[in-house]
Design a protein around this motif. Structure first.
Motif, PDB file in Angstrom:
ATOM      1  N   LYS A  60       1.251  -1.515  -0.170  1.00  0.00           N
ATOM      2  CA  LYS A  60      -0.212   0.068  -0.229  1.00  0.00           C
ATOM      3  C   LYS A  60       1.150   1.047  -0.637  1.00  0.00           C
ATOM      4  O   LYS A  60      -0.276   2.712  -0.646  1.00  0.00           O
ATOM      5  N   ALA A  61       1.904   1.446   0.608  1.00  0.00           N
ATOM      6  CA  ALA A  61       3.076   2.145   0.227  1.00  0.00           C
ATOM      7  C   ALA A  61       3.729   2.822  -0.848  1.00  0.00           C
ATOM      8  O   ALA A  61       3.700   1.876  -1.650  1.00  0.00           O
ATOM      9  N   LYS A  62       3.576   4.176  -0.890  1.00  0.00           N
ATOM     10  CA  LYS A  62       3.448   4.651  -2.259  1.00  0.00           C
ATOM     11  C   LYS A  62       5.564   4.734  -2.382  1.00  0.00           C
ATOM     12  O   LYS A  62       6.600   5.023  -1.196  1.00  0.00           O
ATOM     13  N   VAL A  63       5.749   4.086  -2.983  1.00  0.00           N
ATOM     14  CA  VAL A  63       7.476   3.376  -2.997  1.00  0.00           C
ATOM     15  C   VAL A  63       7.795   4.517  -4.403  1.00  0.00           C
ATOM     16  O   VAL A  63       7.454   4.233  -5.449  1.00  0.00           O
ATOM     17  N   ILE A  64       9.658   4.988  -4.522  1.00  0.00           N
ATOM     18  CA  ILE A  64      10.113   5.539  -5.437  1.00  0.00           C
ATOM     19  C   ILE A  64      11.382   4.625  -6.020  1.00  0.00           C
ATOM     20  O   ILE A  64      11.710   4.104  -5.609  1.00  0.00           O
ATOM     21  N   SER A  65      11.937   4.038  -7.068  1.00  0.00           N
ATOM     22  CA  SER A  65      13.050   3.469  -7.574  1.00  0.00           C
ATOM     23  C   SER A  65      14.331   4.375  -6.757  1.00  0.00           C
ATOM     24  O   SER A  65      14.074   5.411  -6.151  1.00  0.00           O
ATOM     25  N   ALA A  66      15.656   3.137  -6.467  1.00  0.00           N
ATOM     26  CA  ALA A  66      16.431   4.233  -6.072  1.00  0.00           C
ATOM     27  C   ALA A  66      17.234   4.700  -6.450  1.00  0.00           C
ATOM     28  O   ALA A  66      17.396   6.357  -6.382  1.00  0.00           O
ATOM     29  N   ASP A  67      16.651   4.679  -8.139  1.00  0.00           N
ATOM     30  CA  ASP A  67      17.705   5.841  -8.810  1.00  0.00           C
ATOM     31  C   ASP A  67      17.037   7.694  -8.916  1.00  0.00           C
ATOM     32  O   ASP A  67      17.261   8.083  -8.815  1.00  0.00           O
ATOM     33  N   LYS A  68      15.490   7.599  -8.422  1.00  0.00           N
ATOM     34  CA  LYS A  68      14.637   8.502  -8.447  1.00  0.00           C
ATOM     35  C   LYS A  68      15.025   9.125  -6.756  1.00  0.00           C
ATOM     36  O   LYS A  68      15.390  10.730  -6.346  1.00  0.00           O
ATOM     37  N   ALA A  69      15.455   7.915  -5.927  1.00  0.00           N
ATOM     38  CA  ALA A  69      15.813   8.207  -4.247  1.00  0.00           C
ATOM     39  C   ALA A  69      16.904   9.148  -4.178  1.00  0.00           C
ATOM     40  O   ALA A  69      17.140  10.019  -4.038  1.00  0.00           O
ATOM     41  N   ARG A  70      18.008   8.496  -5.282  1.00  0.00           N
ATOM     42  CA  ARG A  70      19.437   8.898  -5.135  1.00  0.00           C
ATOM     43  C   ARG A  70      19.227  10.457  -6.151  1.00  0.00           C
ATOM     44  O   ARG A  70      19.895  11.398  -5.250  1.00  0.00           O
ATOM     45  N   LYS A  71      18.870  10.597  -6.769  1.00  0.00           N
ATOM     46  CA  LYS A  71      18.115  12.412  -8.017  1.00  0.00           C
ATOM     47  C   LYS A  71      17.943  13.119  -6.372  1.00  0.00           C
ATOM     48  O   LYS A  71      18.754  13.975  -6.570  1.00  0.00           O
ATOM     49  N   ARG A  72      16.788  12.625  -6.026  1.00  0.00           N
ATOM     50  CA  ARG A  72      16.590  13.502  -4.630  1.00  0.00           C
ATOM     51  C   ARG A  72      17.696  13.688  -3.591  1.00  0.00           C
ATOM     52  O   ARG A  72      17.217  15.058  -3.496  1.00  0.00           O
ATOM     53  N   LEU A  73      17.935  12.740  -3.454  1.00  0.00           N
ATOM     54  CA  LEU A  73      19.409  13.156  -2.122  1.00  0.00           C
ATOM     55  C   LEU A  73      19.986  14.150  -2.534  1.00  0.00           C
ATOM     56  O   LEU A  73      20.295  15.268  -1.839  1.00  0.00           O
ATOM     57  N   LEU A  74      20.719  13.881  -3.437  1.00  0.00           N
ATOM     58  CA  LEU A  74      22.185  15.187  -4.326  1.00  0.00           C
ATOM     59  C   LEU A  74      21.077  15.915  -4.772  1.00  0.00           C
ATOM     60  O   LEU A  74      21.682  17.231  -4.343  1.00  0.00           O
ATOM     61  N   ALA A  75      20.007  16.367  -5.153  1.00  0.00           N
ATOM     62  CA  ALA A  75      19.007  17.848  -5.447  1.00  0.00           C
ATOM     63  C   ALA A  75      19.224  18.684  -3.158  1.00  0.00           C
ATOM     64  O   ALA A  75      19.552  19.641  -3.579  1.00  0.00           O
ATOM     65  N   LEU A  76      18.605  16.931  -2.961  1.00  0.00           N
ATOM     66  CA  LEU A  76      18.852  18.528  -1.129  1.00  0.00           C
ATOM     67  C   LEU A  76      20.441  18.772  -1.268  1.00  0.00           C
ATOM     68  O   LEU A  76      19.851  19.855  -0.360  1.00  0.00           O
ATOM     69  N   LEU A  77      21.092  17.869  -1.051  1.00  0.00           N
ATOM     70  CA  LEU A  77      22.670  18.064  -0.736  1.00  0.00           C
ATOM     71  C   LEU A  77      22.917  19.530  -1.155  1.00  0.00           C
ATOM     72  O   LEU A  77      23.534  19.645  -1.010  1.00  0.00           O
ATOM     73  N   GLU A  78      22.511  19.460  -2.657  1.00  0.00           N
ATOM     74  CA  GLU A  78      23.036  20.795  -3.460  1.00  0.00           C
ATOM     75  C   GLU A  78      22.364  21.939  -3.027  1.00  0.00           C
ATOM     76  O   GLU A  78      22.929  23.556  -2.740  1.00  0.00           O
ATOM     77  N   ASP A  79      21.275  22.214  -2.096  1.00  0.00           N
ATOM     78  CA  ASP A  79      20.604  23.352  -1.373  1.00  0.00           C
ATOM     79  C   ASP A  79      20.839  23.299  -0.554  1.00  0.00           C
ATOM     80  O   ASP A  79      20.415  24.536  -0.151  1.00  0.00           O
ATOM     81  N   VAL A  80      21.476  22.843  -0.196  1.00  0.00           N
ATOM     82  CA  VAL A  80      22.103  22.224   1.581  1.00  0.00           C
ATOM     83  C   VAL A  80      23.756  23.324   1.272  1.00  0.00           C
ATOM     84  O   VAL A  80      24.225  23.681   0.529  1.00  0.00           O
TER      85      VAL A  80
END
Length: 80
Positions: A60-80
């Motif tokens: 039932k949980a919404k999940v994303i691919s590892a690649d998409k998660a990696r991209k989101r994390l990298l984007a968050l790190l760039e904002d810091v």
């Protein structure tokens, strides 16, 4: 003589392996949560994690691919 490949059998095996991997992921997440010091995990957080594990296990949980998660994390790190 040619060997016949039964695609359904292969797909069933893949599904079993995927299910087992999902169960192992859940076990690993539970172990990680249990290893945190008690003061770092309050009761509300623990209940939320258990709810998420259950939803994840039930599909039932919404999940994303590892690649998409990696991209989101990298984007968050760039904002810091």
């Amino acid at each position: 003589m040619e060997k016949t490949i039964n695609i359904n059998t292969i797909l069933e095996r893949v599904e079993r392996v995927e299910k087992e991997l999902e169960e192992l992921k859940i076990e690993l997440l539970k172990l990680q949560a249990e290893q945190l010091p008690a003061e770092e995990v309050d009761e509300e957080t623990l209940k939320d994690l258990e709810k998420r594990f259950k939803e994840y296990k039930e599909g039932k949980a919404k999940v994303i691919s590892a690649d998409k998660a990696r991209k989101r994390l990298l984007a968050l790190l760039e904002d810091v």
